[in-house]
Design a protein around this motif. Structure first.
Motif, PDB file in Angstrom:
ATOM      1  N   LYS A  23      34.496   0.629  12.555  1.00 27.13           N
ATOM      2  CA  LYS A  23      35.268  -0.588  12.292  1.00 27.13           C
ATOM      3  C   LYS A  23      36.737  -0.406  12.680  1.00 27.13           C
ATOM      4  O   LYS A  23      37.320  -1.250  13.370  1.00 27.13           O
ATOM      5  CB  LYS A  23      35.172  -0.953  10.810  1.00 27.13           C
ATOM      6  CG  LYS A  23      35.927  -2.234  10.441  1.00 27.13           C
ATOM      7  CD  LYS A  23      35.827  -2.498   8.957  1.00 27.13           C
ATOM      8  CE  LYS A  23      36.543  -3.787   8.567  1.00 27.13           C
ATOM      9  NZ  LYS A  23      35.803  -4.994   8.978  1.00 27.13           N
ATOM     10  N   LEU A  24      37.324   0.711  12.259  1.00 31.51           N
ATOM     11  CA  LEU A  24      38.755   0.900  12.455  1.00 31.51           C
ATOM     12  C   LEU A  24      39.113   1.412  13.848  1.00 31.51           C
ATOM     13  O   LEU A  24      40.150   1.037  14.407  1.00 31.51           O
ATOM     14  CB  LEU A  24      39.309   1.824  11.380  1.00 31.51           C
ATOM     15  CG  LEU A  24      39.208   1.248   9.963  1.00 31.51           C
ATOM     16  CD1 LEU A  24      39.779   2.215   8.944  1.00 31.51           C
ATOM     17  CD2 LEU A  24      39.924  -0.093   9.866  1.00 31.51           C
ATOM     18  N   VAL A  25      38.280   2.260  14.423  1.00 30.03           N
ATOM     19  CA  VAL A  25      38.552   2.767  15.773  1.00 30.03           C
ATOM     20  C   VAL A  25      38.562   1.617  16.778  1.00 30.03           C
ATOM     21  O   VAL A  25      39.382   1.584  17.696  1.00 30.03           O
ATOM     22  CB  VAL A  25      37.533   3.845  16.183  1.00 30.03           C
ATOM     23  CG1 VAL A  25      37.639   4.152  17.681  1.00 30.03           C
ATOM     24  CG2 VAL A  25      37.770   5.125  15.397  1.00 30.03           C
ATOM     25  N   GLY A  26      37.667   0.653  16.587  1.00 28.49           N
ATOM     26  CA  GLY A  26      37.638  -0.504  17.477  1.00 28.49           C
ATOM     27  C   GLY A  26      38.955  -1.260  17.463  1.00 28.49           C
ATOM     28  O   GLY A  26      39.484  -1.647  18.515  1.00 28.49           O
ATOM     29  N   LEU A  27      39.500  -1.463  16.273  1.00 28.71           N
ATOM     30  CA  LEU A  27      40.775  -2.166  16.142  1.00 28.71           C
ATOM     31  C   LEU A  27      41.904  -1.360  16.783  1.00 28.71           C
ATOM     32  O   LEU A  27      42.767  -1.913  17.483  1.00 28.71           O
ATOM     33  CB  LEU A  27      41.086  -2.421  14.663  1.00 28.71           C
ATOM     34  CG  LEU A  27      42.457  -3.031  14.346  1.00 28.71           C
ATOM     35  CD1 LEU A  27      42.639  -4.355  15.059  1.00 28.71           C
ATOM     36  CD2 LEU A  27      42.616  -3.212  12.841  1.00 28.71           C
ATOM     37  N   GLN A  28      41.887  -0.043  16.566  1.00 27.69           N
ATOM     38  CA  GLN A  28      42.937   0.820  17.112  1.00 27.69           C
ATOM     39  C   GLN A  28      42.930   0.817  18.643  1.00 27.69           C
ATOM     40  O   GLN A  28      43.986   0.758  19.285  1.00 27.69           O
ATOM     41  CB  GLN A  28      42.756   2.238  16.567  1.00 27.69           C
ATOM     42  CG  GLN A  28      43.011   2.340  15.074  1.00 27.69           C
ATOM     43  CD  GLN A  28      42.289   3.499  14.419  1.00 27.69           C
ATOM     44  OE1 GLN A  28      41.768   4.399  15.093  1.00 27.69           O
ATOM     45  NE2 GLN A  28      42.233   3.494  13.097  1.00 27.69           N
ATOM     46  N   LYS A  29      41.764   0.862  19.232  1.00 25.14           N
ATOM     47  CA  LYS A  29      41.650   0.848  20.695  1.00 25.14           C
ATOM     48  C   LYS A  29      42.189  -0.468  21.266  1.00 25.14           C
ATOM     49  O   LYS A  29      42.887  -0.484  22.295  1.00 25.14           O
ATOM     50  CB  LYS A  29      40.189   1.047  21.114  1.00 25.14           C
ATOM     51  CG  LYS A  29      39.667   2.478  20.976  1.00 25.14           C
ATOM     52  CD  LYS A  29      38.206   2.566  21.394  1.00 25.14           C
ATOM     53  CE  LYS A  29      37.682   3.982  21.346  1.00 25.14           C
ATOM     54  NZ  LYS A  29      38.242   4.849  22.416  1.00 25.14           N
ATOM     55  N   LYS A  30      41.876  -1.568  20.602  1.00 27.39           N
ATOM     56  CA  LYS A  30      42.340  -2.874  21.077  1.00 27.39           C
ATOM     57  C   LYS A  30      43.859  -2.965  21.041  1.00 27.39           C
ATOM     58  O   LYS A  30      44.491  -3.520  21.952  1.00 27.39           O
ATOM     59  CB  LYS A  30      41.720  -3.986  20.236  1.00 27.39           C
ATOM     60  CG  LYS A  30      40.239  -4.211  20.510  1.00 27.39           C
ATOM     61  CD  LYS A  30      39.669  -5.323  19.642  1.00 27.39           C
ATOM     62  CE  LYS A  30      38.178  -5.524  19.904  1.00 27.39           C
ATOM     63  NZ  LYS A  30      37.595  -6.568  19.021  1.00 27.39           N
TER      64      LYS A  30
END
Length: 220
Positions: free
Chosen positions: A109-116
């Protein structure tokens, strides 16, 4: 093309402080990934969910909305619409954060947001696996650490300044235990990326570390 600096290291190494100063001097956005994990951990605590209750942790990830906004040049972490900056730095939240961060649903959940975030803006991002997992193509990778005693003393001084009762030996033990969990977890363990520059800040000032990182970045 957006530029990025990844700063990894164990708890209490000074990652956040250094990352904020580097970002400010370079005009980048600072992304405190640990704060995002802490916000999710706070949600688990509020919901009475145990860190080893896998099904409920996964379910909670779907209900918890963690967002980052930059207001007045400061990062503000929102949990389901509420500003939780002042609630996520307790020892209880820290322990829960370390425990739930091994869960694949939490990290996904959080890695996806960080990459974006890193795709659309220049960022300095700090955490445990930024250089190895979140930003594998970062322009500069740093692994920042310090002795467990130095890190415990820093945390002790912070808590004392806030009039929080604490014990230095217990803080150091918690740090050592957290290091072990972070380094030995199965999913995205804390480790130095192969192409990261190693820094031991035990005997360095904040400005010395900050200036060296900026010097390295400008030389990339």
């Amino acid at each position: 093309m957006a530029r990025s600096i990844a700063i990894d290291g164990p708890a209490g190494a000074g990652k956040s402080t250094i990352a904020k100063r580097v970002a400010k001097e370079l005009g980048f956005i600072y992304v405190d990934t640990g704060a995002m994990y802490r916000a999710l951990a706070l949600y688990m605590i509020r919901e009475g969910i145990a860190s080893d209750d896998i099904d409920n942790v996964v379910s909670a990830c779907k209900r918890a909305d963690v967002t980052i906004k930059h207001e007045n040049n400061e990062q503000v972490v929102y949990l389901n619409g509420d500003n939780v900056n002042g609630l996520i730095r307790t020892e209880e939240v820290g322990k829960m954060t370390s425990a739930i961060s091994v869960n694949a649903a939490v990290r996904e959940k959080l890695v996806g947001l960080q990459k974006k975030l890193a795709e659309v803006t220049d960022v300095v991002m700090d955490g445990r696996d930024i250089g190895a997992v979140v930003l594998p193509n970062a322009d500069l990778k740093i692994y920042l650490t310090a002795s467990s005693r130095v890190r415990a003393e820093r945390r002790y001084k912070e808590l004392v300044a806030k009039n929080v009762e604490c014990n230095l030996e217990e803080i150091e033990k918690d740090i050592i235990d957290r290091d072990y969990r972070d380094m030995h977890r199965e999913l995205s363990p804390l480790k130095q990326a192969d192409d990261a520059v190693f820094f031991d800040s035990s005997d360095m000032t904040i400005d010395e570390v900050k200036d060296k990182i900026i010097e390295l970045y400008k030389g990339v």
